[in-house]
Motif scaffolding. Structure first.
Motif, PDB file in Angstrom:
ATOM      1  N   ASP A  48       5.085   0.871   3.517  1.00  0.00           N
ATOM      2  CA  ASP A  48       4.249   0.156   2.544  1.00  0.00           C
ATOM      3  C   ASP A  48       4.128   0.955   1.238  1.00  0.00           C
ATOM      4  OD1 ASP A  48       2.103  -1.237   1.245  1.00  0.00           O
ATOM      5  OD2 ASP A  48       0.779   0.286   2.068  1.00  0.00           O
ATOM      6  N   ASP A  49       4.372   0.296   0.124  1.00  0.00           N
ATOM      7  CA  ASP A  49       4.225   1.013  -1.146  1.00  0.00           C
ATOM      8  C   ASP A  49       3.151   0.372  -2.036  1.00  0.00           C
ATOM      9  OD1 ASP A  49       5.512  -1.268  -1.785  1.00  0.00           O
ATOM     10  OD2 ASP A  49       7.350  -0.322  -2.543  1.00  0.00           O
ATOM     11  N   VAL A  50       2.275  -0.412  -1.426  1.00  0.00           N
ATOM     12  CA  VAL A  50       1.255  -1.117  -2.213  1.00  0.00           C
ATOM     13  C   VAL A  50      -0.105  -0.433  -2.110  1.00  0.00           C
ATOM     14  CG1 VAL A  50      -0.008  -3.305  -2.405  1.00  0.00           C
ATOM     15  CG2 VAL A  50       2.440  -3.330  -1.923  1.00  0.00           C
ATOM     16  N   LEU A  51      -0.459  -0.040  -0.887  1.00  0.00           N
ATOM     17  CA  LEU A  51      -1.835   0.391  -0.625  1.00  0.00           C
ATOM     18  C   LEU A  51      -2.252   1.603  -1.473  1.00  0.00           C
ATOM     19  CD1 LEU A  51      -4.175  -0.502   1.241  1.00  0.00           C
ATOM     20  CD2 LEU A  51      -3.482   1.314   2.790  1.00  0.00           C
ATOM     21  N   ALA A  52      -1.300   2.523  -1.682  1.00  0.00           N
ATOM     22  CA  ALA A  52      -1.635   3.764  -2.387  1.00  0.00           C
ATOM     23  C   ALA A  52      -2.293   3.497  -3.743  1.00  0.00           C
ATOM     24  CB  ALA A  52      -0.384   4.617  -2.562  1.00  0.00           C
ATOM     25  N   ASP A  53      -1.883   2.395  -4.398  1.00  0.00           N
ATOM     26  CA  ASP A  53      -2.441   2.090  -5.716  1.00  0.00           C
ATOM     27  C   ASP A  53      -3.837   1.475  -5.642  1.00  0.00           C
ATOM     28  OD1 ASP A  53      -0.107   2.941  -6.822  1.00  0.00           O
ATOM     29  OD2 ASP A  53       0.798   0.930  -6.842  1.00  0.00           O
ATOM     30  N   GLU A  54      -4.255   1.099  -4.441  1.00  0.00           N
ATOM     31  CA  GLU A  54      -5.506   0.348  -4.296  1.00  0.00           C
ATOM     32  C   GLU A  54      -6.654   1.195  -3.769  1.00  0.00           C
ATOM     33  OE1 GLU A  54      -5.702  -2.760  -5.224  1.00  0.00           O
ATOM     34  OE2 GLU A  54      -3.572  -3.272  -5.434  1.00  0.00           O
ATOM     35  N   VAL A  55      -6.353   2.379  -3.218  1.00  0.00           N
ATOM     36  CA  VAL A  55      -7.381   3.143  -2.497  1.00  0.00           C
ATOM     37  C   VAL A  55      -7.495   4.558  -3.076  1.00  0.00           C
ATOM     38  CG1 VAL A  55      -7.035   1.814  -0.363  1.00  0.00           C
ATOM     39  CG2 VAL A  55      -5.721   3.913  -0.721  1.00  0.00           C
ATOM     40  N   ASP A  56      -8.507   5.291  -2.606  1.00  0.00           N
ATOM     41  CA  ASP A  56      -8.695   6.661  -3.098  1.00  0.00           C
ATOM     42  C   ASP A  56      -7.763   7.643  -2.391  1.00  0.00           C
ATOM     43  OD1 ASP A  56     -11.128   6.361  -4.913  1.00  0.00           O
ATOM     44  OD2 ASP A  56     -11.704   5.267  -3.117  1.00  0.00           O
ATOM     45  N   GLU A  57      -7.537   7.384  -1.095  1.00  0.00           N
ATOM     46  CA  GLU A  57      -6.613   8.230  -0.328  1.00  0.00           C
ATOM     47  C   GLU A  57      -5.854   7.336   0.612  1.00  0.00           C
ATOM     48  OE1 GLU A  57      -7.491  11.818   1.716  1.00  0.00           O
ATOM     49  OE2 GLU A  57      -9.092  12.308   0.296  1.00  0.00           O
ATOM     50  N   VAL A  58      -4.599   7.700   0.861  1.00  0.00           N
ATOM     51  CA  VAL A  58      -3.839   6.884   1.805  1.00  0.00           C
ATOM     52  C   VAL A  58      -3.215   7.783   2.866  1.00  0.00           C
ATOM     53  CG1 VAL A  58      -1.741   6.835   0.374  1.00  0.00           C
ATOM     54  CG2 VAL A  58      -2.161   5.007   2.007  1.00  0.00           C
ATOM     55  N   MET A  59      -3.211   7.322   4.089  1.00  0.00           N
ATOM     56  CA  MET A  59      -2.604   8.033   5.212  1.00  0.00           C
ATOM     57  C   MET A  59      -1.480   7.156   5.753  1.00  0.00           C
ATOM     58  SD  MET A  59      -4.790  10.640   6.024  1.00  0.00           S
ATOM     59  CE  MET A  59      -6.146  11.103   4.970  1.00  0.00           C
ATOM     60  N   TYR A  60      -0.309   7.747   5.948  1.00  0.00           N
ATOM     61  CA  TYR A  60       0.827   6.967   6.435  1.00  0.00           C
ATOM     62  C   TYR A  60       1.126   7.280   7.891  1.00  0.00           C
ATOM     63  CZ  TYR A  60       1.723   5.854   1.547  1.00  0.00           C
ATOM     64  OH  TYR A  60       1.611   5.403   0.258  1.00  0.00           O
ATOM     65  N   ILE A  61       1.442   6.225   8.631  1.00  0.00           N
ATOM     66  CA  ILE A  61       1.878   6.398  10.019  1.00  0.00           C
ATOM     67  C   ILE A  61       3.196   5.638  10.192  1.00  0.00           C
ATOM     68  CG2 ILE A  61      -0.446   6.737  10.980  1.00  0.00           C
ATOM     69  CD1 ILE A  61      -0.495   3.812  11.760  1.00  0.00           C
ATOM     70  N   PRO A  62       3.955   5.956  11.249  1.00  0.00           N
ATOM     71  CA  PRO A  62       5.227   5.228  11.425  1.00  0.00           C
ATOM     72  C   PRO A  62       4.980   3.743  11.671  1.00  0.00           C
ATOM     73  CG  PRO A  62       5.129   7.183  12.842  1.00  0.00           C
ATOM     74  CD  PRO A  62       3.759   6.998  12.255  1.00  0.00           C
ATOM     75  N   GLU A  63       6.043   2.955  11.502  1.00  0.00           N
ATOM     76  CA  GLU A  63       5.918   1.511  11.726  1.00  0.00           C
ATOM     77  C   GLU A  63       6.528   1.160  13.079  1.00  0.00           C
ATOM     78  OE1 GLU A  63       7.442  -0.773   8.510  1.00  0.00           O
ATOM     79  OE2 GLU A  63       6.594  -2.632   9.317  1.00  0.00           O
ATOM     80  N   THR A  64       5.881   0.239  13.788  1.00  0.00           N
ATOM     81  CA  THR A  64       6.439  -0.246  15.044  1.00  0.00           C
ATOM     82  C   THR A  64       6.145  -1.741  15.154  1.00  0.00           C
ATOM     83  OG1 THR A  64       6.424   0.044  17.448  1.00  0.00           O
ATOM     84  CG2 THR A  64       4.342   0.457  16.362  1.00  0.00           C
ATOM     85  N   HIS A  65       6.387  -2.326  16.316  1.00  0.00           N
ATOM     86  CA  HIS A  65       6.070  -3.742  16.543  1.00  0.00           C
ATOM     87  C   HIS A  65       4.575  -3.967  16.273  1.00  0.00           C
ATOM     88  CE1 HIS A  65       5.377  -7.468  18.757  1.00  0.00           C
ATOM     89  NE2 HIS A  65       6.675  -7.661  18.734  1.00  0.00           N
ATOM     90  N   PRO A  66       4.192  -5.095  15.640  1.00  0.00           N
ATOM     91  CA  PRO A  66       2.775  -5.298  15.304  1.00  0.00           C
ATOM     92  C   PRO A  66       1.829  -5.125  16.489  1.00  0.00           C
ATOM     93  CG  PRO A  66       4.129  -7.037  14.349  1.00  0.00           C
ATOM     94  CD  PRO A  66       5.055  -6.185  15.133  1.00  0.00           C
ATOM     95  N   LEU A  67       2.246  -5.552  17.689  1.00  0.00           N
ATOM     96  CA  LEU A  67       1.350  -5.421  18.848  1.00  0.00           C
ATOM     97  C   LEU A  67       1.134  -3.957  19.252  1.00  0.00           C
ATOM     98  CD1 LEU A  67       2.603  -8.350  21.140  1.00  0.00           C
ATOM     99  CD2 LEU A  67       0.302  -8.116  20.160  1.00  0.00           C
ATOM    100  N   LEU A  68       2.020  -3.091  18.793  1.00  0.00           N
ATOM    101  CA  LEU A  68       1.880  -1.668  19.148  1.00  0.00           C
ATOM    102  C   LEU A  68       1.297  -0.828  18.022  1.00  0.00           C
ATOM    103  CD1 LEU A  68       5.139  -1.187  21.223  1.00  0.00           C
ATOM    104  CD2 LEU A  68       2.792  -1.051  22.049  1.00  0.00           C
ATOM    105  N   MET A  69       1.097  -1.439  16.852  1.00  0.00           N
ATOM    106  CA  MET A  69       0.499  -0.668  15.749  1.00  0.00           C
ATOM    107  C   MET A  69      -0.860  -0.080  16.141  1.00  0.00           C
ATOM    108  SD  MET A  69       2.640  -0.233  13.313  1.00  0.00           S
ATOM    109  CE  MET A  69       1.486   0.865  12.514  1.00  0.00           C
TER     110      MET A  69
END
Ligand code: M6R
Length: 368
Positions: A311-332
């Motif tokens: 995701d490259d959108v959230l960083a511009d919207e929040v004060d701090e952003v934490m990234y985690i790997p991506e997987t199937h939505p049910l396993l996020m």
């Protein structure tokens, strides 16, 4: 037993890759899921009349059950209800042998869940226990048991049992769908691939996030209250994150469905109020969460976003952003639980709390 770890809670958070490997081992096959523990009961017709599923559990196990509910609904197209054990004993309607009741309990001894099991059996419902403790009361009394193989969990906080419960619920959803609706393996190929990759993804998440969350805890530990917001599965995860922060850090944490803030709770947002925004689901859920983040940012909340690496959108919207790997939505919710578990752990230790044995609580609750 603690090896290099200072607390059981931290050790158990870091045990999660192994707990998941052990839970999935022998159950994920080339093209599907095998659950030997359930096969005999199925073949004997125990589930033949099932038309509705009830998931029943307490605390963190209930939160794992909420994710199981979404998985079962998606794969089976069956009505699935999830209810707290302590409520199920009073609040069930029309129970009979067409209701399959699935009870989740790490300890297998929780009095509320045991009562719910007895209640279900009174009405002739077939029952499946998902527990981490072989030979526990709930496991002995249910018709069948699926074990989560997380290993002993000694800290009061449920961490590795929670993620193992989610993985087990997904195995159960795929297995049941294969049998009930002749699901083709190709229909769940993405989910099976993600399950195979899950222990490694959890390892990567721990490496990516541990230091960043430690630093975040140093600036948030003295807050009296905070909010966690998200939509869909991110909201379910917010509930679990809030419980962990209350239980271990003694911070008043509330989880809200992100779209609900404007219906009342927004009045509590003051400048600097920490809001953890979970945005790990894709598509319209993500876009709408961004709009809700803008609403709290407009009131000068301090927003920490948790999202996926792609995701490259959230960083511009929040004060701090934490990234985690991506997987199937049910396993996020498995991967996204990790920063929240660690935040509760670090904030609790900075506050001087006994993180393994938080005040007023017990690991196994044998009274209703
Ligand atoms: O042993 P159980 O899974 O039945 O326990 C249920 C809850 O008491 C438990 O998950 C509790 O909420 C945890 N301490 C939360 O971390």
């Amino acid at each position: 037993l603690l090896n290099e770890y200072e607390h059981y809670m931290r050790k158990e958070i870091f045990d999660q890759p192994k707990a998941l490997r052990d839970t999935l081992a022998g159950r994920l096959t080339e093209d599907g899921v095998e659950l030997a523990e359930l096969a005999a009961a199925w073949d004997a017709g125990l589930f033949a009349r099932v038309r509705k599923i009830d998931i029943v559990a307490s605390g963190t196990s209930y939160h794992a059950g909420l994710i199981g509910k979404k998985a079962l609904e998606q794969l089976l197209h069956f009505p699935v209800a999830a209810t707290y054990s302590s409520e199920f004993v009073h609040e069930h309607a029309n129970l009979d042998e067409t209701n399959l009741v699935i009870l989740l309990s790490q300890s297998g001894e929780t009095a509320d869940t045991l009562s719910a099991l007895r209640e279900a059996q009174k009405y002739g419902c077939p029952t499946i226990a998902i527990t981490n403790t072989a030979g526990s009361t709930i496991s002995r009394k249910a018709d069948c048991t699926l074990l989560t193989k997380a290993g002993p969990e000694l800290a009061v906080a449920s961490t590795k049992a929670y993620t193992a419960q989610i993985a087990t619920m997904l195995l159960l959803a795929v297995w049941t769908a294969q049998r009930m609706s002749s699901l083709q393996p190709t229909q769940v190929a993405d989910l099976l691939a993600a399950l195979r990759q899950l222990p490694t993804d959890v390892e990567s998440t721990l490496i990516m996030i541990d230091d960043a969350i430690d630093q975040l805890a140093q600036v948030t530990y003295d807050q009296e209250s905070l909010f966690l917001i998200g939509r869909g599965l991110d909201y379910v995860l917010a509930l679990e994150g809030a419980l962990k922060l209350q239980e271990i850090a003694y911070i008043h944490a509330d989880a809200y469905a992100a779209g609900e803030m404007k219906h009342g709770t927004m009045a509590l947002i003051t400048p600097g109020m920490p809001v953890i925004a979970l945005a790990t689901q894709t598509g319209s859920v993500f876009d709408k969460t961004i709009s809700n983040i803008r609403e709290v940012k407009a009131r000068d909340a301090f927003v920490v976003g948790i999202t996926t690496v792609s995701d490259d959108v959230l960083a511009d919207e929040v004060d701090e952003v934490m990234y985690i790997p991506e997987t199937h939505p049910l396993l996020m919710p498995v991967l996204a639980a990790i920063p929240l578990q660690l935040l509760a752990y670090y904030a609790g230790t900075v506050r001087g709390n006994d993180v393994d044995r938080p005040r007023n609580l017990a690991k196994s609750l044998t009274v209703e």
